[in-house]
Design an enzyme around this catalytic site. Structure first.
Site, PDB file in Angstrom:
ATOM      1  N   ASP A 140       0.877  -1.175   0.000  1.00  0.00           N
ATOM      2  CA  ASP A 140       0.000   0.000   0.000  1.00  0.00           C
ATOM      3  C   ASP A 140       0.914   1.225   0.000  1.00  0.00           C
ATOM      4  O   ASP A 140       1.605   1.497   0.991  1.00  0.00           O
ATOM      5  CB  ASP A 140      -0.892  -0.018   1.252  1.00  0.00           C
ATOM      6  CG  ASP A 140      -1.827   1.186   1.304  1.00  0.00           C
ATOM      7  OD1 ASP A 140      -1.681   2.119   0.478  1.00  0.00           O
ATOM      8  OD2 ASP A 140      -2.701   1.207   2.186  1.00  0.00           O
ATOM      9  N   ASN A 160       3.788   4.536 -10.267  1.00  0.00           N
ATOM     10  CA  ASN A 160       2.635   4.564 -11.167  1.00  0.00           C
ATOM     11  C   ASN A 160       1.286   4.340 -10.483  1.00  0.00           C
ATOM     12  O   ASN A 160       0.244   4.680 -11.046  1.00  0.00           O
ATOM     13  CB  ASN A 160       2.898   3.495 -12.240  1.00  0.00           C
ATOM     14  CG  ASN A 160       1.655   3.029 -12.949  1.00  0.00           C
ATOM     15  OD1 ASN A 160       1.159   3.729 -13.834  1.00  0.00           O
ATOM     16  ND2 ASN A 160       1.141   1.861 -12.573  1.00  0.00           N
ATOM     17  N   TYR A 181      -8.217  14.757  -8.590  1.00  0.00           N
ATOM     18  CA  TYR A 181      -7.307  14.046  -9.493  1.00  0.00           C
ATOM     19  C   TYR A 181      -6.344  15.028 -10.168  1.00  0.00           C
ATOM     20  O   TYR A 181      -5.127  14.841 -10.145  1.00  0.00           O
ATOM     21  CB  TYR A 181      -8.109  13.278 -10.533  1.00  0.00           C
ATOM     22  CG  TYR A 181      -7.265  12.403 -11.425  1.00  0.00           C
ATOM     23  CD1 TYR A 181      -6.875  11.134 -11.005  1.00  0.00           C
ATOM     24  CD2 TYR A 181      -6.850  12.830 -12.678  1.00  0.00           C
ATOM     25  CE1 TYR A 181      -6.089  10.322 -11.811  1.00  0.00           C
ATOM     26  CE2 TYR A 181      -6.069  12.029 -13.488  1.00  0.00           C
ATOM     27  CZ  TYR A 181      -5.691  10.776 -13.063  1.00  0.00           C
ATOM     28  OH  TYR A 181      -4.907   9.981 -13.863  1.00  0.00           O
ATOM     29  N   LYS A 190      -2.224  15.376  -9.788  1.00  0.00           N
ATOM     30  CA  LYS A 190      -1.340  15.132 -10.936  1.00  0.00           C
ATOM     31  C   LYS A 190      -0.495  16.367 -11.249  1.00  0.00           C
ATOM     32  O   LYS A 190       0.669  16.253 -11.650  1.00  0.00           O
ATOM     33  CB  LYS A 190      -2.157  14.696 -12.144  1.00  0.00           C
ATOM     34  CG  LYS A 190      -2.796  13.317 -11.971  1.00  0.00           C
ATOM     35  CD  LYS A 190      -1.767  12.227 -11.743  1.00  0.00           C
ATOM     36  CE  LYS A 190      -2.385  10.845 -11.646  1.00  0.00           C
ATOM     37  NZ  LYS A 190      -1.382   9.779 -11.473  1.00  0.00           N
ATOM     38  N   THR A 246      -7.679   1.307 -19.752  1.00  0.00           N
ATOM     39  CA  THR A 246      -7.326   0.476 -18.592  1.00  0.00           C
ATOM     40  C   THR A 246      -8.544   0.413 -17.671  1.00  0.00           C
ATOM     41  O   THR A 246      -9.502   1.175 -17.854  1.00  0.00           O
ATOM     42  CB  THR A 246      -6.153   1.092 -17.788  1.00  0.00           C
ATOM     43  OG1 THR A 246      -6.659   2.225 -17.069  1.00  0.00           O
ATOM     44  CG2 THR A 246      -4.984   1.480 -18.654  1.00  0.00           C
TER      45      THR A 246
HETATM   46  N1  LIG Z   1      -5.791   5.135 -17.866  1.00  0.00           N
HETATM   47  C1  LIG Z   1      -5.760   6.439 -18.092  1.00  0.00           C
HETATM   48  O1  LIG Z   1      -6.549   6.985 -18.888  1.00  0.00           O
HETATM   49  C2  LIG Z   1      -4.728   7.297 -17.398  1.00  0.00           C
HETATM   50  C3  LIG Z   1      -4.486   8.580 -17.891  1.00  0.00           C
HETATM   51  C4  LIG Z   1      -3.534   9.386 -17.278  1.00  0.00           C
HETATM   52  C5  LIG Z   1      -2.834   8.910 -16.176  1.00  0.00           C
HETATM   53  N2  LIG Z   1      -3.102   7.657 -15.708  1.00  0.00           N
HETATM   54  C6  LIG Z   1      -2.357   7.205 -14.532  1.00  0.00           C
HETATM   55  O2  LIG Z   1      -1.728   5.972 -14.816  1.00  0.00           O
HETATM   56  C7  LIG Z   1      -1.510   5.275 -13.585  1.00  0.00           C
HETATM   57  C8  LIG Z   1      -1.952   3.825 -13.753  1.00  0.00           C
HETATM   58  O3  LIG Z   1      -3.342   3.821 -13.972  1.00  0.00           O
HETATM   59  P1  LIG Z   1      -4.085   2.726 -14.872  1.00  0.00           P
HETATM   60  O4  LIG Z   1      -4.876   3.460 -15.876  1.00  0.00           O
HETATM   61  O5  LIG Z   1      -3.137   1.689 -15.310  1.00  0.00           O
HETATM   62  O6  LIG Z   1      -5.142   2.174 -13.801  1.00  0.00           O
HETATM   63  P2  LIG Z   1      -5.385   0.725 -13.172  1.00  0.00           P
HETATM   64  O7  LIG Z   1      -6.544   0.901 -12.258  1.00  0.00           O
HETATM   65  O8  LIG Z   1      -5.444  -0.302 -14.242  1.00  0.00           O
HETATM   66  O9  LIG Z   1      -4.060   0.460 -12.320  1.00  0.00           O
HETATM   67  C9  LIG Z   1      -3.777   1.135 -11.116  1.00  0.00           C
HETATM   68  C10 LIG Z   1      -3.141   0.152 -10.153  1.00  0.00           C
HETATM   69  O10 LIG Z   1      -2.795   0.863  -8.948  1.00  0.00           O
HETATM   70  C11 LIG Z   1      -3.085   0.014  -7.864  1.00  0.00           C
HETATM   71  N3  LIG Z   1      -3.258   0.778  -6.622  1.00  0.00           N
HETATM   72  C12 LIG Z   1      -4.297   1.583  -6.281  1.00  0.00           C
HETATM   73  N4  LIG Z   1      -4.114   2.051  -5.040  1.00  0.00           N
HETATM   74  C13 LIG Z   1      -2.941   1.546  -4.584  1.00  0.00           C
HETATM   75  C14 LIG Z   1      -2.223   1.669  -3.373  1.00  0.00           C
HETATM   76  N5  LIG Z   1      -2.686   2.405  -2.341  1.00  0.00           N
HETATM   77  N6  LIG Z   1      -1.036   1.023  -3.242  1.00  0.00           N
HETATM   78  C15 LIG Z   1      -0.568   0.260  -4.268  1.00  0.00           C
HETATM   79  N7  LIG Z   1      -1.218   0.087  -5.437  1.00  0.00           N
HETATM   80  C16 LIG Z   1      -2.392   0.733  -5.586  1.00  0.00           C
HETATM   81  C17 LIG Z   1      -4.366  -0.707  -8.272  1.00  0.00           C
HETATM   82  O11 LIG Z   1      -4.581  -1.886  -7.502  1.00  0.00           O
HETATM   83  C18 LIG Z   1      -4.098  -0.986  -9.740  1.00  0.00           C
HETATM   84  O12 LIG Z   1      -3.483  -2.250  -9.921  1.00  0.00           O
HETATM   85  C19 LIG Z   1      -2.268   6.058 -12.509  1.00  0.00           C
HETATM   86  O13 LIG Z   1      -1.366   6.856 -11.777  1.00  0.00           O
HETATM   87  C20 LIG Z   1      -3.216   6.913 -13.310  1.00  0.00           C
HETATM   88  O14 LIG Z   1      -3.594   8.094 -12.637  1.00  0.00           O
HETATM   89  C21 LIG Z   1      -4.019   6.838 -16.293  1.00  0.00           C
END
Ligand SMILES: NC(=O)c1ccc[n+]([C@@H]2O[C@H](COP(=O)([O-])OP(=O)(O)OC[C@H]3O[C@@H](n4cnc5c(N)ncnc54)[C@H](O)[C@@H]3O)[C@@H](O)[C@H]2O)c1
Length: 246
Positions: A60, A86, A151, A155, A186
Site C-alpha cells: 500500500d 505509477n 485528481y 497530478k 485500462t
Molecule cells: N488510464 C488512463 O486513462 C490514465 C491517464 C492518465 C494517467 N493515468 C495514470 O496511470 C496510472 C496507472 O493507472 P491505470 O490506468 O493503469 O489504472 P489501473 O486501475 O489499471 O491500475 C492502477 C493500479 O494501482 C493500484 N493501486 C491503487 N491504489 C494503490 C495503493 N494504495 N497502493 C498500491 N497500489 C495501488 C491498483 O490496484 C491498480 O493495480 C495512474 O497513476 C493513473 O492516474 C491513467
C-alpha cells in the site's frame, strides 16, 4: 539487453499501464518487483511471468511501513536501479460535492504515495550513486477538467514534485522524470459509459484512446540509460491531446 538484470519497482504493477510496463521491462532484461495493493492480480502476474524475473510484493503506497517492506524485498531480489511510481486512482466528482475522506484518499494515493515511494527509493539510490525514477502524472496535471478537482490537483503536484526531486538529486547520479498519459484503455476508465469514452476519444487528435503498452514504452525509455541526459522532464504520451492547447 537494455536493462541487463537491473532491478526496477513498478507500483500499481498488477494492472493497466503498470502491468504493461512490467511486461516491457522483463522483455528488456530487467528484474521487476510488482508492488500493488491488489494481491489477486499481482500474484497471478507473478505466476504467469515467473519468479525468476518478477516478484510480487503486496504494497500500500500510502503506508510508510509497507513501502519500507517493499524496498527491503527489492534490495534482496534485484536492487533498486529504477522505479516506475505509477499507482494511482481515478476520481470523478464536482468540487462542492467532495467528502473530506474521498478527497483525502485521492491525495494519499496519487500524491503522498508517490512521495513516499520516491523518498524510500532516493535514500537507497543516493547511497549507490545512481538510479532513475519515473512518476506517472497525466494530461490532467497540465490542464483542468470539470469533475476532476482532486485528481487534477494531485497530478499537477506530481509534475512539480518531479522537478524538485530531480534538482535535489541531480548531483547524486539520480534522474527523476514523469510521464503524462492521455486517456488510456485500462480498468481506471471502467466507470465511464460508452458515450463518455467516445467523447474522450475525440479529444485526442490521433483519433483513439491510448493503449497501456504505449505508455509503458515511454516510461521504459525514461527509466533506461537511453534517457541519460533527461531529468526533471515530463514526457507527454497523449495522442496529441495537449498539442493544440498551449
Ligand atoms: N488510464 C488512463 O486513462 C490514465 C491517464 C492518465 C494517467 N493515468 C495514470 O496511470 C496510472 C496507472 O493507472 P491505470 O490506468 O493503469 O489504472 P489501473 O486501475 O489499471 O491500475 C492502477 C493500479 O494501482 C493500484 N493501486 C491503487 N491504489 C494503490 C495503493 N494504495 N497502493 C498500491 N497500489 C495501488 C491498483 O490496484 C491498480 O493495480 C495512474 O497513476 C493513473 O492516474 C491513467
Amino acid at each position: 539487453m537494455r536493462f541487463d538484470e537491473k532491478g526496477v519497482v513498478v507500483t500499481g504493477g498488477a494492472s493497466g499501464i503498470g502491468e504493461a510496463t512490467v511486461r516491457r521491462l522483463v522483455r528488456d532484461g530487467a528484474k521487476v518487483v510488482i508492488a500493488d495493493i491488489d494481491d489477486t492480480k499481482g500474484r497471478l502476474l507473478e505466476q504467469e511471468i515467473g519468479k525468476e524475473f518478477v516478484r510480487f510484493c503486496s504494497t500500500d503506497v500510502t503506508d510508510t511501513g509497507s513501502v519500507d517492506e517493499l524496498f527491503n524485498l527489492t534490495e534482496q531480489f534485484c536492487g533498486v536501479d529504477g522505479v516506475f511510481n505509477n499507482a494511482g486512482i481515478g476520481a470523478v466528482c464536482s468540487a462542492i460535492d467532495y467528502k473530506d475522506d474521498d478527497w483525502q484518499r485521492v491525495v494519499d494515493i496519487n500524491l503522498t504515495g508517490v512521495f513516499k515511494i520516491a523518498r524510500a527509493a532516493l535514500a537507497r539510490m543516493k547511497q549507490q550513486g545512481s538510479g532513475s525514477i519515473v512518476n506517472c502524472a497525466s494530461i490532467l496535471g497540465h490542464f483542468g477538467q470539470s469533475q476532476t478537482a482532486a485528481y487534477s490537483a494531485t497530478k499537477g503536484a506530481v509534475l512539480n514534485l518531479t522537478r524538485t526531486l530531480a534538482i535535489e538529486h541531480a548531483g547524486d547520479g539520480i534522474r527523476v522524470n514523469s510521464v503524462s498519459p492521455g486517456y488510456v484503455r485500462t480498468p481506471i476508465l471502467e466507470a465511464l459509459d460508452k458515450e463518455t469514452l467516445d467523447f474522450l476519444q475525440t479529444l485526442h487528435p490521433i483519433g483513439r484512446l491510448g493503449e497501456p503498452h504505449e505508455i509503458a514504452n515511454a516510461a521504459t525509455f525514461l527509466l533506461s540509460d537511453e534517457a541519460s541526459f533527461i531529468t526533471g522532464a515530463d514526457l507527454l504520451a497523449d495522442g496529441g491531446f495537449t498539442a493544440g492547447k498551449s
